[in-house]
Design an enzyme around this catalytic site. Sequence first.
Site, PDB file in Angstrom:
ATOM      1  N   HIS A  27      51.237 -13.138  -6.508  1.00  0.00           N
ATOM      2  CA  HIS A  27      52.263 -13.610  -7.445  1.00  0.00           C
ATOM      3  C   HIS A  27      51.730 -14.804  -8.233  1.00  0.00           C
ATOM      4  CE1 HIS A  27      56.041 -15.208  -9.011  1.00  0.00           C
ATOM      5  NE2 HIS A  27      56.529 -13.988  -8.839  1.00  0.00           N
ATOM      6  N   GLU A  70      53.094 -17.388  -9.461  1.00  0.00           N
ATOM      7  CA  GLU A  70      53.525 -18.723  -9.010  1.00  0.00           C
ATOM      8  C   GLU A  70      52.603 -19.228  -7.892  1.00  0.00           C
ATOM      9  OE1 GLU A  70      57.720 -19.177  -7.858  1.00  0.00           O
ATOM     10  OE2 GLU A  70      57.107 -20.629  -6.346  1.00  0.00           O
ATOM     11  N   THR A 113      59.151 -20.198  -4.422  1.00  0.00           N
ATOM     12  CA  THR A 113      60.579 -20.445  -4.692  1.00  0.00           C
ATOM     13  C   THR A 113      61.470 -19.224  -4.484  1.00  0.00           C
ATOM     14  OG1 THR A 113      60.160 -19.913  -7.006  1.00  0.00           O
ATOM     15  CG2 THR A 113      60.205 -22.255  -6.420  1.00  0.00           C
ATOM     16  N   ASN A 133      62.406 -12.237  -7.017  1.00  0.00           N
ATOM     17  CA  ASN A 133      63.721 -12.454  -6.399  1.00  0.00           C
ATOM     18  C   ASN A 133      64.586 -11.200  -6.444  1.00  0.00           C
ATOM     19  OD1 ASN A 133      65.914 -12.925  -8.605  1.00  0.00           O
ATOM     20  ND2 ASN A 133      64.064 -13.936  -9.350  1.00  0.00           N
TER      21      ASN A 133
HETATM   22  S1  SF4 Z   1      64.287 -18.371  -9.849  1.00  0.00           S
HETATM   23 FE1  SF4 Z   1      64.903 -19.689 -11.542  1.00  0.00          FE
HETATM   24  S2  SF4 Z   1      65.570 -21.653 -10.633  1.00  0.00           S
HETATM   25 FE2  SF4 Z   1      64.413 -20.478  -9.098  1.00  0.00          FE
HETATM   26  S3  SF4 Z   1      62.338 -21.281  -9.309  1.00  0.00           S
HETATM   27 FE3  SF4 Z   1      62.440 -19.413 -10.558  1.00  0.00          FE
HETATM   28  S4  SF4 Z   1      62.979 -20.155 -12.597  1.00  0.00           S
HETATM   29 FE4  SF4 Z   1      63.405 -21.844 -11.162  1.00  0.00          FE
END
Ligand code: SF4
Length: 308
Positions: free
Chosen positions: A124, A126, A164, A224
């Site tokens: 990923h 990130e 995150t 997510n």
């Molecule tokens: S899902 Fe949204 S709030 Fe959470 S880290 Fe990613 S960009 Fe930021």
Amino acid sequence: MKLYLIRPRGFCAGVVRAINIVEKALKLYGAPIYIKHEIVHNKHVVNSLKEKGAIFVEDLNEIPMGSKVIYSAHGISPQIRNEAKKRNLIEIDATCGLVTKIHSAVKRYASKGYKIILIGKKKHVEIIGIYNEAPSVTTIIENTKDIDLLNFKKEEKLFFITQTTLSTDDVIDIKKSLLNKYPNIETLPTSSICYATTNRQNALKEITNNVDLVLVIGDPTSSNSNRLKEVAIKRNKMAYLVNSKDEIDPKWFEGINSIAMTAGASTPENIVQSCIEKLYDFGLKEIEEIIYKKEDVIFELPTQLLNV
Ligand code: SF4
């Protein structure tokens, strides 16, 4: 068939900010504006920004010297920032503040002599960005099995932190195993799974047991969104991740009386609404909105775009 429409769903503050940054930069500087990586992991968002003049690249060499470059919400490694400076690119940073917080923590603990255990998906973007803050002292782990392979000495200073957008269920298990193996390992006082990921997962957990099927609206590349589908599957519920109304299969609803619907943090609400419209063709009769929590988080724009 009844639909329980979950709130909060869809856009988080980091995604709203990132999209705003691209739109305002296009307004201020004109097209084209270059963006390193997809600004957020959603093809609808990316395509609509492409139509407005955004050009998405993976390699900074594709960007003409001196152009403007926006970094995506997922963050960027320091090596890429240096490369941008060498190419005289004008940088605009759309990294979510909650990702930046993890970069800062990794840098801080690495500089104090800690070994870093970074929990997240190795591929990923990130995680790649965070890892590169301190690559010589950072180890990425994805699951509890990876902990067996760690061979730090008991007396070494250790620090762990997570991506995150992970599953809160998975991180509880990983954290337990890590603490079991390394009781003195340190971390931040609060979880680095962001508020939006946590709220969307918790909201879904509240309703999952009361429905026959879960529909998550989101892009297959969205971390997510995938974790939301896993939340339902882990609770033995049939669950599908779809990115548009055309991916919804009528066969899924045979013998189904109730559905829960949520959406990943990068999914536009108009896509959610078009999926709901489609469900009427497949027997939807009633909708009830389930409000788990009201979100009022807002992230400020970079100073150069504040007054655009
Ligand atoms: S899902 Fe949204 S709030 Fe959470 S880290 Fe990613 S960009 Fe930021």
